[in-house]
Scaffold this motif. Structure first.
Motif, mmCIF file in Angstrom:
data_model
loop_
_atom_site.group_PDB
_atom_site.id
_atom_site.type_symbol
_atom_site.label_atom_id
_atom_site.label_comp_id
_atom_site.label_asym_id
_atom_site.label_seq_id
_atom_site.Cartn_x
_atom_site.Cartn_y
_atom_site.Cartn_z
ATOM 1 N N GLU A 167 -67.685 72.579 12.265
ATOM 2 C CA GLU A 167 -68.493 72.461 11.044
ATOM 3 C C GLU A 167 -67.923 71.387 10.118
ATOM 4 O OE1 GLU A 167 -70.109 77.087 11.083
ATOM 5 O OE2 GLU A 167 -68.397 76.571 9.827
ATOM 6 N N GLY A 168 -66.611 71.391 9.961
ATOM 7 C CA GLY A 168 -65.975 70.402 9.093
ATOM 8 C C GLY A 168 -66.179 68.990 9.606
ATOM 9 N N ARG B 291 -64.815 76.948 15.499
ATOM 10 C CA ARG B 291 -66.096 76.793 14.833
ATOM 11 C C ARG B 291 -65.953 76.023 13.513
ATOM 12 N NH1 ARG B 291 -69.445 82.135 12.978
ATOM 13 N NH2 ARG B 291 -71.472 81.180 12.605
ATOM 14 N N ILE B 292 -64.923 76.395 12.735
ATOM 15 C CA ILE B 292 -64.716 75.703 11.462
ATOM 16 C C ILE B 292 -64.383 74.228 11.692
ATOM 17 C CG2 ILE B 292 -63.208 75.539 9.432
ATOM 18 C CD1 ILE B 292 -64.912 77.861 9.027
ATOM 19 N N GLN B 293 -63.569 73.958 12.722
ATOM 20 C CA GLN B 293 -63.294 72.557 13.045
ATOM 21 C C GLN B 293 -64.604 71.810 13.243
ATOM 22 O OE1 GLN B 293 -60.443 70.470 13.456
ATOM 23 N NE2 GLN B 293 -59.789 72.131 12.154
#
Ligand code: FES
Ligand code: FES
Lengths: 767, 151
Positions: free
Chosen positions: A662-663, A658-660
């Motif tokens: 979003e980033g 998920r962070i990948q």
């Protein structure tokens, strides 16, 4: 098939290094290497194209504290590439450590080694250089067959057949097609042709390029660098310095971000050269300015797409031509361009009867481009997704409907993707899911907010690959420790993405132990098994598979030792993570005892190791939707919501996936609305700091919402595909689409700035 | 010139060049959490506290801290620990290079405003760049921490 009973895989574990990172422990190159190292600085060319006629270093050398100054006359004369790629590299051998011919404003002219920063900086100013200025090639449209050659030198070489020709300023050129293109175009109701232009962008990772070098206790060159590619750096340095690879050891500590920038050996050769010459430790920390003007940004591309369709929206033919600007050197030039077609066109496999993809990659006198997350696919997808949106709007069709009609679906053969099968593809589900989550039907219509602002929405799909098929190698070694815990050693580089943890989760799953029982080490060329490195969306998919295989190897040994210890045949025992036992459970031996057995009177290593390459590169898929609010007076675009649904196979760690995402989305927003690498009329770079080069802050990105639709990739570890790169591909076309909906104008060149929008709106009003 | 700075509670007397920047001085004294991400006061990575208030150590002379109390994340480990666990749970630590500056400024925010809204958080931390996380995970982490604390 997907299983629900995993213990470690599919869990949102914290990264193994989280607390160390968050509490600010010393973990990066400049924190862990000695302060007394020589300070290395680079004198850079003020001109975009020039020959060094004369260079006088004698005054600079006299500055107290200056140890030495090196020029083009001092370095080896064999050309090499600094692109981190598998040998033989597709990128041309067009570099020297220092060259008499400087090819962009910022190109290296001299290396200074000094006891401290002050002396080095003083020396920088005292080197006297006489340049013969040459006319630069600054417009990439005119580069091919331009009489001015960026690389006129005779010892320029290309190892691979990629259509490179330095005498024509060509880094690569080629064409690839399928089906009767002209015939299908003739038969189409509508043929649209549009040209799109994406720019160079800086990765702008927060930790700039940096390298420390020393001679180790065996007299070998020991390199500690912020790199994604330890093994490639070792080979590149051996070529650059003309010394054997066996005399070099490269390791990476924690890395403050890479995004592909550190898939090129941008700065390692300078301190390495100093250490070889002086025998002393040396350190080079790039300033932000150097990371802006002499780095490895995205390839600027101009993409012309011709799309043939029927009135009902059936997309039947795609012709795509890419002109790519490689800048002064050819790093990643021949390969990035490939993705602009190969990782865009297959999205429309559904009804595609014919396609052609052709390209030229040219040298210019800009700073050399390189690898950046998305690697050409981002550029191609901006063009193709934009023209599909244009087609939908022209046909009066909902842009999600036209995609449903034409998209690639599971089980299809993708002619535009090396003939590979879409074995795991949930793109249709991603679109359905995203439509619902975003409330597309309500948000797609343009809404006037009554305060001079309008709200509108846009959509795009994306794909990428998972590793470079038949080229990349992922490897892992897993070692049994005495209390039944494991050491996992890898050559892939965790650059913050969390791959150390993701790979450890897989190892824990395989060995049936807890995540805490797996320690990870990487990456060090003296210790790690060979791995191509962390790029091309390969780590989870490829190195992950190698982890699985290495664990199988080790489990076999554990069973063999265990069986011997309890005196039965290896085929009659099972291993449950804690012990090896007979199937009836009557006889057993613990993993701890087995581990001790490898240390006494043993013929077993207790080490499993494996390498893996894949014949295919299964694409992850994704859909992104954006809602914007556009100020009709100022042209300012505010992102309200960005929602995305991703199919990365089975996410091994959903929090990190998920962070990948979003980033990646926020980087994409930056590229679409504000970031741009530009040059003045003389070829001087304009954005030398974060003052001019604005990356998104937390005020610029609206609200993000990311969810997943799983598919199961049979060739991946635990069904996984990749995620790291695809996530940057949707913002460009989706936001451009929303801006069209709000203004009635298609922006085919990025970035789309408020000034431009405001001026266009003014013009529209007055006409 | 001679200066005296209280660094994380310890009094340090030192001789510095007049142009020595505070970031270089604190790193020289072992505070490696303080990072340089730019040279132009644009990234927030170099945030330290001077007399309890966040300042950008890349654009302050060490001499200006003479006689003051300077704190870095090395000196705030206990205060940071509870909070950062919630960032870790989101996986939002990522490469980590921006983390110390972000953590310092968040501590400062929560000292000033123990119950900020999302918009107040975004505004307060606007000067802390992060290229990896996309910011949303950092926000979720802060939000979860506040929910936990207010339980
Ligand atoms: S280093 Fe960027 S603001 Fe100080
Ligand atoms: S975590 Fe890498 S810059 Fe923020």
């Amino acid at each position: 098939m997907e299983r629900k009973d995993y213990k470690s895989v599919g869990k949102a574990y914290r990264k193994k290094d989280s607390m160390q990172l968050l509490l600010g422990k010393p973990l990066y190159v400049d924190d862990i290497t000695p302060d007394h190292a020589l300070v290395v600085k680079i004198l850079r060319s003020p001109y975009a194209n020039a020959i060094i006629k004369n260079i006088n270093t004698s005054i600079a050398k006299k500055v107290p504290g200056v140890v030495d100054v090196y020029t083009w006359e001092d370095v080896p004369k064999k050309r090499f590439t600094i692109a981190g790629q598998t040998y033989p590299e597709p990128s041309p051998y067009d570099r020297l450590i220092l060259d008499q011919h400087v090819r962009f404003a910022g190109d290296a002219v001299a290396i200074i080694a000094a006891e401290d920063e002050k002396a080095a900086k003083k020396a920088l100013k005292l080197i006297k250089v006489e340049y013969e200025k040459l006319e630069p090639v600054l417009d990439f449209h005119t580069a091919k067959d331009n009489p001015i050659l960026v690389h006129p030198e005779e010892n320029w070489t290309a190892l691979c057949k990629v259509g490179a020709d330095a005498k024509r300023n060509l880094v690569a050129s080629g064409v690839d097609s399928h089906g009767d293109l002209d015939g299908v175009f003739k038969d189409c109701d509508i043929v649209l042709e549009r040209t799109y232009h994406t720019k160079a962008y800086q990765q702008a990772m927060m930790e700039t390029f940096r390298t420390y070098t020393e001679m180790d206790r065996y007299g070998r060159l020991h390199v500690i660098s912020s790199t994604q590619i330890v093994f490639h750096v070792r080979r590149i340095l051996s070529h650059a310095l003309d010394i054997p690879k066996s005399r070099i050891r490269v390791e990476k500590p924690r890395i403050g971000g890479g995004f592909g920038a550190k898939q090129t050996s941008v700065c390692e050769m300078y301190p390495a050269f100093v250490t070889l010459k002086t025998g002393r430790p040396a350190k080079l920390i790039y300033t932000r300015e150097e990371s802006q003007i002499a780095a490895s940004p995205r390839h600027e591309m101009e993409i012309t797409v011709k799309l043939g369709a029927n009135k009902d929206g059936t997309i039947r033919a795609i012709d795509l031509y890419t002109l790519s600007n490689s800048g002064a050197y050819g790093e990643h030039g021949p390969t990035t361009v490939g993705l602009s077609g190969h990782k865009s066109i297959p999205l429309y496999t559904g009804n595609l009867e014919a396609h052609r993809f052709s390209y030229d990659v040219v040298y210019t006198n800009h700073q050399a481009a390189g690898a950046y997350r998305g690697y050409g696919a981002t550029q191609g997808i901006f063009a193709l997704e934009s023209i599909v949106n244009e087609l939908a709007e022209q046909l009066g069709m909902d842009p999600t409907t036209i995609r449903e009609k034409n998209m690639v679906r599971e089980g299809m053969k993708m002619d535009a993707y090396y003939g590979e099968m879409a074995n795991a593809c949930a793109l249709d589900k991603c679109l359905e899911h995203c439509k619902k989550m975003f409330d597309w039907d309500k948000k797609y219509p343009v809404r006037n907010m009554g305060n001079g602002k309008v709200r509108s929405a846009g959509v795009a799909m994306a794909m990428q690959g998972s590793s470079i098929s038949n080229v990349d190698v992922g490897s892992a070694t897993i070692k049994l420790g005495e209390n039944g815990t494991y050491n996992l050693t890898i050559g892939a580089a965790d650059m913050g993405t969390g791959c150390d943890t993701v790979l450890a989760q897989m190892a824990a799953e395989c060995m049936d132990c807890s995540l805490d029982d797996v320690s990870v080490f990487g990456a060090d060329t003296d210790v790690s098994p060979y791995d191509s490195g962390s790029y091309a969306s390969s780590t989870t998919y490829l190195t992950g598979k190698a982890v699985e295989m290495a664990c199988d190897d080790l489990k076999k040994q554990i069973c063999t030792i265990g069986a011997e210890m309890i005196g039965c045949d290896v085929n009659d025992v099972i291993f449950n993570g804690k012990q090896v036992m007979t199937e009836d459970g009557k006889k057993s031996v613990s993993i701890t005892d087995i581990a001790y057995k490898t240390q006494a009177n043993s013929k077993y290593t207790g080490i499993g190791t494996a390498s893996h390459s894949s014949p295919v590169s299964p694409p992850p898929y994704m859909v992104g939707m954006v809602e914007i609010e556009l100020d009709l007076f100022t042209g300012k675009v505010d992102i309200i919501d960005y929602m995305a649904v991703v199919d990365c196979g089975i996410p091994i760690n959903p929090a990190l996936a998920r962070i990948q995402t979003e980033g990646g989305i926020v980087q994409g927003i930056g590229h679409t609305l504000m970031e741009n690498v530009t040059y003045d009329a003389n070829g001087k770079p304009m954005e030398s700091s974060f003052m001019q080069y604005k990356i998104p802050t937390r005020m610029d990105m609206g609200k993000l919402k990311v969810e997943f639709e799983n598919s199961y990739e049979p060739t991946g570890p635990f069904g996984a595909k990749s995620i790291g790169e695809i996530v940057i591909n949707t913002p460009g076309p989706a936001i451009a689409h929303a801006i069209y909906r709000a203004t009635g104008k298609w922006y085919r060149e990025l970035p789309i700035t408020p000034e431009q929008i405001a001026m266009d709106l003014m013009e529209k009003e007055s006409s | 010139m001679e200066i005296q700075i209280t660094l994380n509670g310890k009094i340090i007397k030192d001789h510095v060049e007049p142009d020595c920047l505070l970031i270089d001085w604190v790193r020289k004294h072992g505070c490696y959490s303080v990072k340089r991400g730019c040279e132009t006061s644009n990234c927030g990575l170099c945030t330290v506290f001077m007399d309890g208030k966040p300042v950008l150590s890349c654009s302050m002379l060490a001499a200006r801290a003479n006689g003051h109390n300077v704190q870095t994340l090395e000196g705030l480990q206990e205060e940071a620990k509870d909070f950062v666990a919630f960032i870790a749970d989101q996986g939002a630590d990522q490469c980590g290079f921006c983390n110390p500056g972000f953590v310092m400024n968040t501590i400062s925010l929560l000292r000033e405003n123990p119950n900020p809204t999302d918009d107040e958080i975004r505004a307060y931390l606007a000067g802390n760049l992060c290229r990896c996380s996309g910011y949303e995970g950092q926000l979720r982490g802060i939000r979860n921490y506040l929910n936990h604390k207010n339980k």
